[in-house]
Motif scaffolding. Structure first.
Motif, short mmCIF file in Angstrom:
data_model
loop_
_atom_site.label_atom_id
_atom_site.label_comp_id
_atom_site.label_asym_id
_atom_site.label_seq_id
_atom_site.Cartn_x
_atom_site.Cartn_y
_atom_site.Cartn_z
N ASN A 297 0.88 -1.23 -0.06
CA ASN A 297 0.09 0.10 0.03
C ASN A 297 0.93 1.35 -0.03
OD1 ASN A 297 -2.45 -1.39 -0.11
ND2 ASN A 297 -2.74 -1.56 2.20
N VAL A 298 2.15 1.21 0.79
CA VAL A 298 3.06 2.42 0.55
C VAL A 298 3.21 2.61 -0.88
CG1 VAL A 298 5.31 3.06 1.15
CG2 VAL A 298 3.73 2.14 2.92
N ARG A 299 3.60 1.44 -1.70
CA ARG A 299 4.35 1.78 -2.97
C ARG A 299 2.95 2.34 -3.83
NH1 ARG A 299 8.47 1.42 -0.79
NH2 ARG A 299 9.84 -0.70 -0.65
N LYS A 300 1.68 1.77 -3.61
CA LYS A 300 0.45 2.40 -4.30
C LYS A 300 0.21 3.68 -3.82
CE LYS A 300 -1.57 -2.18 -4.68
NZ LYS A 300 -3.19 -2.80 -4.55
N LEU A 301 0.28 3.99 -2.78
CA LEU A 301 0.13 5.39 -2.20
C LEU A 301 0.97 6.60 -3.07
CD1 LEU A 301 -1.34 7.54 -0.67
CD2 LEU A 301 0.27 7.09 1.34
N GLY A 302 2.58 6.20 -2.88
CA GLY A 302 3.28 6.88 -3.50
C GLY A 302 3.26 7.11 -4.92
N THR A 303 3.03 6.11 -5.73
CA THR A 303 2.60 6.07 -7.06
C THR A 303 1.64 7.02 -7.48
OG1 THR A 303 3.67 4.04 -7.36
CG2 THR A 303 2.49 4.82 -9.37
N THR A 304 0.44 6.72 -6.85
CA THR A 304 -0.64 7.58 -6.84
C THR A 304 -0.52 9.06 -6.83
OG1 THR A 304 -2.15 5.87 -6.16
CG2 THR A 304 -3.18 7.95 -6.22
N ILE A 305 -0.07 9.66 -5.71
CA ILE A 305 0.39 10.86 -5.56
C ILE A 305 1.29 11.29 -6.60
CG2 ILE A 305 1.84 12.65 -4.07
CD1 ILE A 305 0.79 10.68 -1.68
N ALA A 306 2.22 10.67 -6.93
CA ALA A 306 3.23 11.16 -8.16
C ALA A 306 2.51 11.06 -9.51
CB ALA A 306 4.37 10.31 -8.05
N SER A 307 1.62 10.31 -9.73
CA SER A 307 0.63 10.58 -10.89
C SER A 307 -0.27 11.58 -11.16
CB SER A 307 0.06 9.03 -11.16
OG SER A 307 0.98 8.03 -11.35
N VAL A 308 -1.26 11.60 -10.15
CA VAL A 308 -2.13 12.64 -10.13
C VAL A 308 -1.73 13.87 -9.96
CG1 VAL A 308 -4.59 13.29 -9.08
CG2 VAL A 308 -3.74 10.88 -9.39
N GLY A 309 -1.00 14.17 -8.93
CA GLY A 309 -0.50 15.49 -8.69
C GLY A 309 0.24 16.29 -9.71
N PRO A 310 1.34 15.69 -10.31
CA PRO A 310 1.83 16.19 -11.34
C PRO A 310 0.90 16.75 -12.69
CG PRO A 310 3.44 14.75 -10.57
CD PRO A 310 2.05 14.40 -9.94
N GLY A 311 0.23 15.56 -13.07
CA GLY A 311 -0.87 15.58 -14.05
C GLY A 311 -1.74 16.88 -13.86
N VAL A 312 -2.29 17.15 -12.62
CA VAL A 312 -2.98 18.18 -12.46
C VAL A 312 -2.41 19.59 -12.44
CG1 VAL A 312 -4.75 19.34 -10.69
CG2 VAL A 312 -4.84 16.91 -11.15
N PHE A 313 -1.40 19.61 -11.66
CA PHE A 313 -0.58 20.91 -11.83
C PHE A 313 0.16 21.48 -13.09
CE2 PHE A 313 -0.99 20.29 -6.95
CZ PHE A 313 -1.11 21.49 -6.83
N ILE A 314 0.60 20.39 -13.97
CA ILE A 314 0.92 20.87 -15.14
C ILE A 314 -0.30 21.26 -16.08
CG2 ILE A 314 3.03 19.40 -15.26
CD1 ILE A 314 1.89 17.56 -17.27
N ILE A 315 -1.44 20.93 -15.83
CA ILE A 315 -2.57 21.55 -16.70
C ILE A 315 -2.66 22.74 -15.99
CG2 ILE A 315 -5.08 20.92 -16.99
CD1 ILE A 315 -3.58 19.25 -18.84
N ALA A 316 -2.70 22.85 -14.70
CA ALA A 316 -2.99 24.37 -14.10
C ALA A 316 -1.93 25.24 -14.61
CB ALA A 316 -2.89 24.27 -12.59
N ALA A 317 -0.76 25.12 -14.75
CA ALA A 317 0.13 25.66 -15.48
C ALA A 317 -0.05 26.18 -16.74
CB ALA A 317 1.68 25.15 -15.15
N SER A 318 -0.71 25.49 -17.66
CA SER A 318 -0.97 25.72 -19.10
C SER A 318 -2.12 26.79 -19.06
CB SER A 318 -1.37 24.58 -20.01
OG SER A 318 -2.54 23.95 -19.40
#
Length: 448
Positions: A297-318
């Motif tokens: 679950n630690v591996r899943k949590l870390g991967t989820t944060i690192a997937s959803v977070g960057p995707g949302v913020f680079i869209i926000a940047a655009s």
């Protein structure tokens, strides 16, 4: 050595028409420049990965058999030599020569991550794996920071060939230091204490062996957690390679940063990402050791944060348009959240199979590296004019890939050692298959 071209190519070529209105008459004509369109630049930036994907598997197998020291070291040395030769080759062959050279550089660096994984398997106890593994893998982010920052400073004061001479020279010096101080495993190290050797042996001897049997390919390729890990790697690499390869071009073409400032703002997200990766790795090991959350679950949590977070913020940047401060802040926050990939999916291969971690990394990272071929090409096709609207479409695609691959990882990932990692199982399985094959040969045909 891999990354420095991403910012240097903005000075090697004539500017693409964009919002800043720069044209050929605005540039310094004392510097040799080339008339490469966005499509050609995309091919150049992706060509490194054409060679990179080829040597992953051989690098992993050689690292498991002979150790990762020279698999990694000699690959880096070849990359350093090709980096030093870059200005000469470009002068002689322009874009075609540079593409060939970048393919050769990729062949050299393709052994890096498989060799690192093979060595980490020999040096890292399970309870320290998130921290040590992340420190090693996240070193690449410090390289990206230095490449962008120093390239910007060098290009501000000198012509673009100086960038390749500096980084190629550093690569050669690095190889000398690496050969002198690196050892494949604790048992080869001449200065390690007996206490530390004993500790590492006691913590790792159950699942980690210096000379494991040949790779159990059939079981590895049928392993659901491995394909889940591969999906996560594809998602990570898609987003990361889009940023690391093309962010300097975005900063130059859309936000009109000078070459000196471009180096700084392009390196800032990776510096923050590095700090986040180290902090989250320490937290991940603590959470696992204290039993707060399972390793899976630690591996899943870390991967989820690192997937959803960057995707949302680079869209926000655009959608922050041309507000420089806000755009850089959005990119920086997004890349910071990507740092949790390291205690997430990046060290997951060590969890699944310490004995075959080099081959496993070669398989997973090699497939993920194909995105390094695809993403610069997509940017070249979808953003030929380097406009904000064109880049926004590129970033929406990144978010979509992040979400799909993360869902696959969350559903099917695992953080425990797999059964086929056990040498006794591998030997027994091979023997059983050999006997079945011989028995089948000895069985007479039905009609006889």
């Amino acid at each position: 050595m891999r990354v420095c071209l991403s910012i240097t190519i903005t000075e090697m070529t004539y500017p693409t028409h964009s919002t800043n209105g720069t044209n050929r008459s605005d540039v310094n004509n004392d510097i040799k420049r080339y008339d490469w369109d966005e499509y050609t630049q995309g091919l150049i930036l992706s060509s490194f990965y054409w060679g990179y994907v080829i040597t992953h598997l051989p690098g992993g197998i050689l690292s498991e058999k002979f150790g990762g020291k020279y698999s990694l070291g000699l690959g880096m040395l070849s990359t350093a030599i090709f980096t030093l030769l870059t200005p000469v080759v470009v002068e002689w062959g322009e874009s075609i020569g540079l593409i060939v050279l970048r393919i050769l550089m990729g062949l050299g660096e393709g052994t890096t991550f498989p060799a690192l994984n093979a060595m980490l398997a020999q040096w890292t106890p399970p309870e320290e794996r998130s921290m040590i593994g992340s420190m090693v893998f996240a070193g690449a982010q410090l390289g990206t920071v230095l490449a962008n920052l120093l390239s910007g400073l060098i290009l501000h004061s000198y012509s673009w060939p100086a960038v390749f001479y500096v980084f190629g020279g550093i690569g050669v010096l690095w190889f000398v230091v690496w050969v002198l101080i690196c050892y494949n495993n604790p048992y080869e190290h001449p200065f390690i204490s007996e206490r530390e050797v004993k500790y590492l042996h006691e913590r790792m001897n159950e699942h980690t062996h210096v000379k494991p049997p040949p790779v159990p390919w059939r079981h590895m390729l049928l392993s659901t957690p491995i394909w889940a890990l591969t999906a996560a790697q594809v998602g990570h690499d898609w987003g990361f390679f889009t940023m690391v390869t093309d962010l300097p071009k975005y900063m130059s073409s859309v936000l009109n940063y000078s070459i000196k400032d471009n180096g700084f703002v392009s390196s800032l997200p990776y510096l923050v990402m590095w700090f986040c990766s180290i902090a989250s790795s320490w937290a991940a090991d603590r959470i696992i050791t204290k039993g707060i959350m399972s390793r899976t679950n630690v591996r899943k949590l870390g991967t989820t944060i690192a997937s959803v977070g960057p995707g949302v913020f680079i869209i926000a940047a655009s959608y922050a348009s041309y507000d420089r401060v806000l755009v850089v802040a959005m990119f920086t926050i997004g890349m910071a959240m990507m740092g949790t990939f390291y205690p997430g999916m990046k060290v997951n291969g060590l969890d699944l199979s310490p004995n075959y971690s080099g081959t496993l990394m070669a398989l997973v990272n090699g497939i993920g590296a194909f995105t390094g071929i695809i993403t610069p090409y997509i940017v070249g096709v979808l953003a030929p004019d380097q406009t904000l609207g064109q880049w926004r479409l590129v970033f929406w695609i990144v978010l979509g890939v992040f979400i799909v691959t993360n869902v696959i990882f969350v559903v099917y990932a695992n953080g425990e050692v797999q059964y086929w990692n056990d040498p006794e199982f591998v030997i027994r399985d091979r023997e059983e298959r050999r006997l079945r094959k011989e028995t089948g040969r000895q069985t007479p045909p039905k009609n006889s």
